[in-house]
Design a protein around this motif. Structure first.
Motif, PDB file in Angstrom:
ATOM      1  N   ILE A 105       0.822  -1.214   0.000  1.00  0.00           N
ATOM      2  CA  ILE A 105       0.000   0.000   0.000  1.00  0.00           C
ATOM      3  C   ILE A 105       0.854   1.262   0.000  1.00  0.00           C
ATOM      4  O   ILE A 105       0.458   2.288  -0.572  1.00  0.00           O
ATOM      5  CB  ILE A 105      -0.974  -0.006   1.215  1.00  0.00           C
ATOM      6  N   LYS A 111      -4.368  -0.992   9.349  1.00  0.00           N
ATOM      7  CA  LYS A 111      -3.035  -1.599   9.559  1.00  0.00           C
ATOM      8  C   LYS A 111      -2.865  -2.008  11.014  1.00  0.00           C
ATOM      9  O   LYS A 111      -2.394  -3.104  11.332  1.00  0.00           O
ATOM     10  CB  LYS A 111      -1.940  -0.592   9.175  1.00  0.00           C
ATOM     11  N   PHE A 117      -1.530  -5.409   4.089  1.00  0.00           N
ATOM     12  CA  PHE A 117      -1.376  -4.367   3.077  1.00  0.00           C
ATOM     13  C   PHE A 117      -0.107  -4.589   2.245  1.00  0.00           C
ATOM     14  O   PHE A 117       0.485  -3.650   1.745  1.00  0.00           O
ATOM     15  CB  PHE A 117      -1.340  -2.980   3.747  1.00  0.00           C
TER      16      PHE A 117
END
Length: 670
Positions: free
Chosen positions: A535, A577, A583
């Motif tokens: 990400i 997260k 991610f």
């Protein structure tokens, strides 16, 4: 009329019909009804017959379909895929019958078949094995879409049976059932993507996709209906249909052998209403002379067999009253206007609502309050308003004005330049957007959280327990509040919390899709996750870097940039997260086949004939090469395919980076 006037009229019709053909066959996005197209084609045929000196080689009367796409290998048809002459009235069928009798006498039969509204396909089998699948194309050559067609469960990869020729073609129609179309179209709408108008367009768009793995996810079906072979062992079309069924092919059980034209007309009449009970679309009936010998005797015109014709049903239409226009807010903020109608029976169902798509459509129809409107349900599953009866318009009727503010939260709507859809920008405060976004996150194709459904999300939002997707992972801290809710027993709460905890195992691509970024559907999320790996890299990517990813265009890239530019979205990702969501992609271990590309770096761009970009990436990495995310002076080679962006090409040339083809790359390995 002067010669110039006639020539201009013919040119105008040719240009218009060729454009409609391109829209229909290449773009899968028709802009005219079949009936209107056929009427214009007949007008052109009559003019060309009367004034042959003005006949153009590119006239649609001289060819069957559209042009060939560049994405697939072009294959010549051994037996041309001709089009059928068609009609909308019984007298033409009676005239057709008389022409047959005049040519071959009274002793013949017809086979009547449903005319499926799908994509024509030619399948070639050799020694019982599927050799290739080719689209109609221009009738003489088409696109090889074998990899995609092999994903259709009803098409056998191998067949066997009595009297089966060693080499044959079998023709059929690829289509999509209504239930699958509605489900997949709803998913497109939820993803902020443009929905398909009808199942035929969806089937056509699917067959022409580059990635057969994605094709496999869309449930297509296929009916087969005609056998071609140099060693055809059958004397009649009917006998061949029964034989190919015994070999393992799917044929329609609704076909009928008829002894005369009266039985044909009765068959057509019987399906006028019964067709709406089918799970798929038909737009008419195909009538064929049964005997192969008689077919051969009757022969062909330049583009059509003389022994077959199709009768096409007109789209069902009915007039009713427009009661009011309401507006729906989707999870991405897209505003969809809906016409609420006085209930009326149409095509076997009671219609109360019709789609109006966007503000442009309301303007095009010039809708006024309480208008009498003509509603059609033809190839489209969802009824649509096609016109307004101006003679019935009420005096002083007020023009329908598209709303300026969100119907749910009152925020002024925005409309991006070049787009037809209005959006509510209040994504953090508009209830349908908030609820829709959370419902999307928990859905099967995203995080697939068991124990929590759409209604539960609605309830939790109303009780103030859910306003952001990250708050799903805080529900375990609110068990007392959950127990106080109606129909929330201890077992259902435990199941929900277990489902939430289990969702933390979902891969990055599913989390990315679940975030609900506009235009980022499940496939796009998968491509982005594979390309950027995590990400952080994705959130910092520039427009140029995003476009380098497979199948990512400018509109998607800009939407991703806009999403990560919003501090509230970054905060939400930080919360997720912290909750433990993934991610980052789990890297596959690359098994080296050679080191022939060791020390070399590559960027892959464009569409390739024999491999997807992902496959080329795997080939490079498994032979010691490295993939870079952008073009720079450090790059060894740019692997270029069709439709590559001009900016990449320009930059590579400026930096004097070698540009190689797919074949060049494979030769480097060999």
């Amino acid at each position: 009329m002067s010669g110039n006037d006639i020539q201009n009229q013919i040119n105008q019709l040719v240009n218009e019909l060729n454009q409609h053909n391109y829209n229909y066959y290449q773009l899968a996005s028709p802009t005219i009804s079949d009936y209107d197209f056929d009427q214009k084609l007949k007008q052109l045929e009559a003019l060309e017959a009367k004034y042959p000196e003005y006949l153009r080689p590119d006239s649609p009367t001289q060819k069957v379909g559209g042009e060939i796409t560049k994405n697939f290998t072009t294959v010549q048809h051994k037996w041309p895929m001709m089009s059928l002459g068609n009609t909308y009235n019984e007298q033409d069928l009676l005239d057709f019958d008389q022409r047959i009798k005049k040519a071959i006498g009274e002793n013949f039969q017809y086979v009547c078949e449903l005319k499926f509204d799908g994509l024509s396909m030619s399948l070639t089998y050799q020694d019982g094995q599927l050799l290739r699948a080719v689209t109609r194309g221009d009738g003489t050559k088409g696109d090889d879409v074998t990899a995609n067609i092999k994903t259709i469960r009803t098409i056998p990869l191998r067949v066997h049976g009595e009297k089966m020729p060693s080499y044959f073609d079998i023709r059929g129609e690829v289509f999509m059932h209504h239930a699958a179309f509605e489900r997949l179209n709803n998913e497109r709408i939820e993803n902020g993507e443009m929905p398909f108008a009808n199942p035929r367009n969806f089937a056509s768009g699917t067959v022409k996709m580059q990635d057969s793995a994605e094709v496999a996810k869309r449930p297509l079906d296929c009916f087969l209906y005609f056998l071609y072979s140099d060693e055809n062992p059958f004397k009649t079309h009917w006998d061949s249909l029964q034989a190919v069924k015994s070999w393992g092919f799917k044929i329609s059980e609704e076909s009928k052998l008829c002894d005369n034209i009266q039985q044909v007309l009765a068959f057509i009449a019987s399906w006028e209403q019964k067709r709406f009970q089918l799970s798929y679309d038909i737009d008419g009936i195909v009538i064929k002379v049964n005997s192969y010998a008689q077919q051969q005797e009757l022969g062909f015109t330049a583009k059509s067999p003389r022994w077959a014709i199709s009768y096409k049903y007109k789209a069902q239409e009915v007039e009713t009253i427009l009661e009011k226009v309401t507006y729906q807010v989707g999870r991405t903020g897209a505003i969809t206007p809906v016409a609420n109608l006085k209930p009326v029976l149409l095509a076997g169902t009671t219609v109360k609502r019709a789609t109006l798509h966007n503000a442009n459509e309301i303007e095009r129809l010039d809708l006024h309050e309480k208008d009498t409107v003509l509603v059609e349900k033809g190839g489209e599953i969802i009824p649509k308003i096609i016109s307004v009866n101006l003679d019935q318009r009420l005096p002083n009727a007020q023009k329908i004005q598209y709303i300026q503010n969100c119907p749910e939260c009152g925020t002024p709507l925005v409309r991006a330049e070049g787009e037809a859809v209005h959006y509510c920008p209040n994504d953090e405060g508009c209830p349908p957007q908030i609820v829709g976004r959370i419902q999307h996150f928990i859905s099967r194709k995203a995080m697939n959280i068991e124990g929590i459904g759409a209604e539960t999300v609605e309830t939790l939002y109303q009780r103030g327990l859910l306003k952001h997707i990250s708050e799903i992972y805080e529900l375990k801290n609110h068990e007392p509040e959950l127990k106080s809710l109606e129909r929330f027993g201890e077992k259902s709460i435990n199941n929900m919390l277990l489902g939430i905890e289990k969702s933390k195992e979902m891969p990055f691509e599913k989390v990315l899709f679940g975030l609900g970024i506009r235009y980022v559907g499940a496939t796009v999320a998968q491509k982005l996750a594979k390309h950027f790996k995590n990400i952080d890299a994705l959130s910092k990517a520039s427009l140029e870097e995003l476009i380098l990813a497979e199948e990512i265009g400018g509109r998607i890239a800009q939407s991703v940039i806009d999403y990560f530019a919003d501090a509230k979205h970054l905060e939400e990702i930080a919360q997720l997260k912290q909750a433990g969501l993934r991610f980052e992609t789990e890297e596959k271990e690359v098994v080296l086949q050679s080191e022939s590309l060791s020390g070399k770096s590559f960027v892959i761009s464009g569409v390739f004939e024999n491999h997807s970009r992902e496959q080329l990436k795997e080939i490079i990495e498994s032979n010691g090469g490295k993939i870079l995310s952008g073009i720079s002076a450090k790059l060894s080679y740019l692997v270029a395919g069709d439709n590559m962006g001009p900016s990449k090409l320009e930059k590579a040339n400026k930096l004097q980076i070698p540009i190689i083809s797919e074949n060049d790359l494979l030769q480097m390995i060999q």
